[in-house]
Design an enzyme around this catalytic site. Structure first.
Site, PDB file in Angstrom:
ATOM      1  N   ARG A 210       5.105  23.858 -14.953  1.00  0.00           N
ATOM      2  CA  ARG A 210       6.535  24.109 -14.891  1.00  0.00           C
ATOM      3  C   ARG A 210       6.819  25.205 -13.860  1.00  0.00           C
ATOM      4  O   ARG A 210       5.957  26.028 -13.561  1.00  0.00           O
ATOM      5  CB  ARG A 210       7.070  24.542 -16.254  1.00  0.00           C
ATOM      6  CG  ARG A 210       6.900  23.500 -17.355  1.00  0.00           C
ATOM      7  CD  ARG A 210       7.366  24.043 -18.690  1.00  0.00           C
ATOM      8  NE  ARG A 210       7.226  23.066 -19.757  1.00  0.00           N
ATOM      9  CZ  ARG A 210       6.128  22.900 -20.488  1.00  0.00           C
ATOM     10  NH1 ARG A 210       5.061  23.670 -20.249  1.00  0.00           N
ATOM     11  NH2 ARG A 210       6.078  21.989 -21.440  1.00  0.00           N
ATOM     12  N   LYS A 234       5.233  27.214 -22.851  1.00  0.00           N
ATOM     13  CA  LYS A 234       6.366  27.447 -23.738  1.00  0.00           C
ATOM     14  C   LYS A 234       5.847  27.929 -25.090  1.00  0.00           C
ATOM     15  O   LYS A 234       4.858  27.419 -25.595  1.00  0.00           O
ATOM     16  CB  LYS A 234       7.168  26.157 -23.930  1.00  0.00           C
ATOM     17  CG  LYS A 234       8.069  25.800 -22.754  1.00  0.00           C
ATOM     18  CD  LYS A 234       8.921  24.599 -23.091  1.00  0.00           C
ATOM     19  CE  LYS A 234       9.930  24.305 -21.991  1.00  0.00           C
ATOM     20  NZ  LYS A 234      10.773  23.127 -22.320  1.00  0.00           N
ATOM     21  N   HIS A 306      10.953  20.327 -10.987  1.00  0.00           N
ATOM     22  CA  HIS A 306      10.532  19.527 -12.144  1.00  0.00           C
ATOM     23  C   HIS A 306      10.160  18.108 -11.734  1.00  0.00           C
ATOM     24  O   HIS A 306       9.316  17.473 -12.374  1.00  0.00           O
ATOM     25  CB  HIS A 306      11.639  19.488 -13.201  1.00  0.00           C
ATOM     26  CG  HIS A 306      11.131  19.205 -14.581  1.00  0.00           C
ATOM     27  ND1 HIS A 306      10.384  20.112 -15.308  1.00  0.00           N
ATOM     28  CD2 HIS A 306      11.233  18.098 -15.360  1.00  0.00           C
ATOM     29  CE1 HIS A 306      10.067  19.590 -16.477  1.00  0.00           C
ATOM     30  NE2 HIS A 306      10.563  18.371 -16.535  1.00  0.00           N
ATOM     31  N   ARG A 309       6.629  18.029 -10.887  1.00  0.00           N
ATOM     32  CA  ARG A 309       5.845  17.916 -12.130  1.00  0.00           C
ATOM     33  C   ARG A 309       5.755  16.453 -12.561  1.00  0.00           C
ATOM     34  O   ARG A 309       4.688  15.961 -12.923  1.00  0.00           O
ATOM     35  CB  ARG A 309       6.513  18.760 -13.211  1.00  0.00           C
ATOM     36  CG  ARG A 309       5.888  18.693 -14.607  1.00  0.00           C
ATOM     37  CD  ARG A 309       6.600  19.714 -15.488  1.00  0.00           C
ATOM     38  NE  ARG A 309       6.385  19.530 -16.909  1.00  0.00           N
ATOM     39  CZ  ARG A 309       5.354  20.015 -17.600  1.00  0.00           C
ATOM     40  NH1 ARG A 309       4.411  20.691 -16.972  1.00  0.00           N
ATOM     41  NH2 ARG A 309       5.257  19.829 -18.906  1.00  0.00           N
ATOM     42  N   HIS A 332       1.604  19.361 -23.228  1.00  0.00           N
ATOM     43  CA  HIS A 332       2.337  18.793 -24.356  1.00  0.00           C
ATOM     44  C   HIS A 332       1.398  18.575 -25.536  1.00  0.00           C
ATOM     45  O   HIS A 332       0.254  18.149 -25.358  1.00  0.00           O
ATOM     46  CB  HIS A 332       2.977  17.454 -23.981  1.00  0.00           C
ATOM     47  CG  HIS A 332       4.081  17.569 -22.981  1.00  0.00           C
ATOM     48  ND1 HIS A 332       5.150  18.410 -23.157  1.00  0.00           N
ATOM     49  CD2 HIS A 332       4.280  16.947 -21.789  1.00  0.00           C
ATOM     50  CE1 HIS A 332       5.970  18.305 -22.120  1.00  0.00           C
ATOM     51  NE2 HIS A 332       5.462  17.429 -21.276  1.00  0.00           N
ATOM     52  N   TYR A 341       5.963   7.974 -18.201  1.00  0.00           N
ATOM     53  CA  TYR A 341       5.127   7.689 -17.033  1.00  0.00           C
ATOM     54  C   TYR A 341       4.491   6.301 -17.104  1.00  0.00           C
ATOM     55  O   TYR A 341       4.169   5.719 -16.071  1.00  0.00           O
ATOM     56  CB  TYR A 341       4.069   8.781 -16.878  1.00  0.00           C
ATOM     57  CG  TYR A 341       4.691  10.153 -16.891  1.00  0.00           C
ATOM     58  CD1 TYR A 341       5.599  10.524 -15.905  1.00  0.00           C
ATOM     59  CD2 TYR A 341       4.431  11.052 -17.913  1.00  0.00           C
ATOM     60  CE1 TYR A 341       6.219  11.761 -15.931  1.00  0.00           C
ATOM     61  CE2 TYR A 341       5.046  12.297 -17.949  1.00  0.00           C
ATOM     62  CZ  TYR A 341       5.940  12.643 -16.953  1.00  0.00           C
ATOM     63  OH  TYR A 341       6.557  13.861 -16.991  1.00  0.00           O
TER      64      TYR A 341
END
Length: 356
Positions: A210, A234, A306, A309, A332, A341
């Site tokens: 990110r 995060k 982004h 990414r 994730h 994707y």
């Protein structure tokens, strides 16, 4: 936005806030939430509490005097009135043809309020070890998400990705072709940060981190020999992220000029720097966003960091067909987020239709 300016704006907003919002701010700063995220949340709280005063829900003279009991006793009907206020207030929307803010903006506002309510009703402790109150009205407020299938979203995003040879092509364009289009003055400005800009964009394309994770990197977080970076994800979790080999020469070129070009001292630990009045500072997210937008628009289509990414994630899935691997690369916990994707690279359905 420059870090100094960002902190100044945060301080101004903090001066307006009630004591419990200041406690929330300190708690989230320790997680740590980024200053950018907290700034956006404080803006949402300013908007919400201003409405609380205007609507007469609280008879306080100013935002900082709004008691905690107002949030505790806020009804679902009150919160729905606030949402209607957002929808119908044209001044909040730059597009004057619309009557209110977008659903995306409303969702962002409600997300900020949900975070505050969760803190007050679950996370904080008073002297007895209990939260300040238990009733969380935000759990009763539903949000409307944009209706779009994964296939539709994938098709929309695909147009803004640099897939296949375009990844290398984008970097080559910045390095070799873009300078040829510049005036002498613009070229001089470009050359001052050329190696840094290429290193940042190459890292984003080669790791999928990110933007906030990239700009917060320190020198010690980069292992050039192993091509691994240590980032803060995060929620404050530390993670080691592999970086594709094609980024190595760009990172090496930047590191070779970093100290002299940006006049660094031992205390300048940030990996990516910018000079402000002759003093090195950590580059901020808005500067990278503008840089990526400028180069990408000249190359193909204007994109955000982004989308770089998304580019890495799509290329990695195309090469491995492993959602687990892609989710790990992106940080994730679930593979659900990576379903997108599979749709971007899924040509089987199109091939089947073509054979009919």
């Amino acid at each position: 936005m420059k870090r100094e300016i960002l902190l100044e704006r945060i301080d101004k907003l903090k001066q307006l806030m009630p004591w419990y919002v200041l406690e929330y701010y300190q708690s989230k700063l320790a997680v740590p939430y980024s200053f950018t995220t907290l700034y956006e949340y404080l803006k949402e709280y300013d908007r919400f509490f201003s409405w609380v005063l205007e609507s007469g829900i609280s008879n306080a003279d100013k935002i900082s005097d709004i008691p905690l009991s107002v949030l505790e006793n806020m009804s679902k009907k009150d919160m729905e009135s606030f949402i209607l206020y957002l929808r119908e207030r044209p001044l909040l929307n730059a597009n004057t043809t619309k009557q209110g803010v977008s659903q995306t903006t409303i969702n962002r506002t409600l997300s900020a309020l949900s975070s505050l309510y969760k803190y007050l009703t679950e996370e904080v402790e008073n002297d007895q070890g209990e939260p300040y109150f238990y009733r969380n009205v935000m759990k009763k407020v539903s949000t409307k998400k944009k209706k779009e299938t994964l296939a539709a979203r994938a098709e929309n995003i695909k147009q803004k990705l640099f897939l296949g040879d375009e990844t290398a092509g984008f970097l080559t364009y910045i390095d070799q072709e873009h300078p040829q289009q510049l005036s002498n003055r613009a070229l001089s400005s470009f050359n001052k940060n050329k190696e840094r800009d290429l290193a940042i964009i190459a890292l984003l394309l080669a790791s999928g981190v990110r933007l906030s994770e990239a700009v917060n990197l320190d020198l010690r977080d980069l292992n050039l020999k192993m091509m691994v970076i240590d980032v803060t994800r995060k929620g404050g979790k530390r993670d080691s992220v592999n970086v594709a080999a094609f980024a190595k020469p760009y990172l090496e070129n930047y590191l070779a000029i970093r100290n002299q070009r940006y006049k660094t001292e031992k205390t300048d630990t940030a990996l990516f720097l910018t000079l402000y009045r002759g003093v090195p500072n950590r580059i901020d997210a808005s500067s990278v966003e503008k840089m990526v937008a400028k180069y990408s628009e000249d190359f193909k289509v204007r994109v955000t960091p982004h989308k770089l990414r998304h580019t890495l994630a799509t290329r990695l899935y195309d090469a491995t067909k492993s959602q687990v691997l892609v989710s790990h690369q992106l940080g994730h916990a679930s593979t659900q987020v990576t379903d997108l994707y599979t749709h971007i690279v899924n040509d089987e359905q199109k091939n089947a239709l073509d054979s009919l």
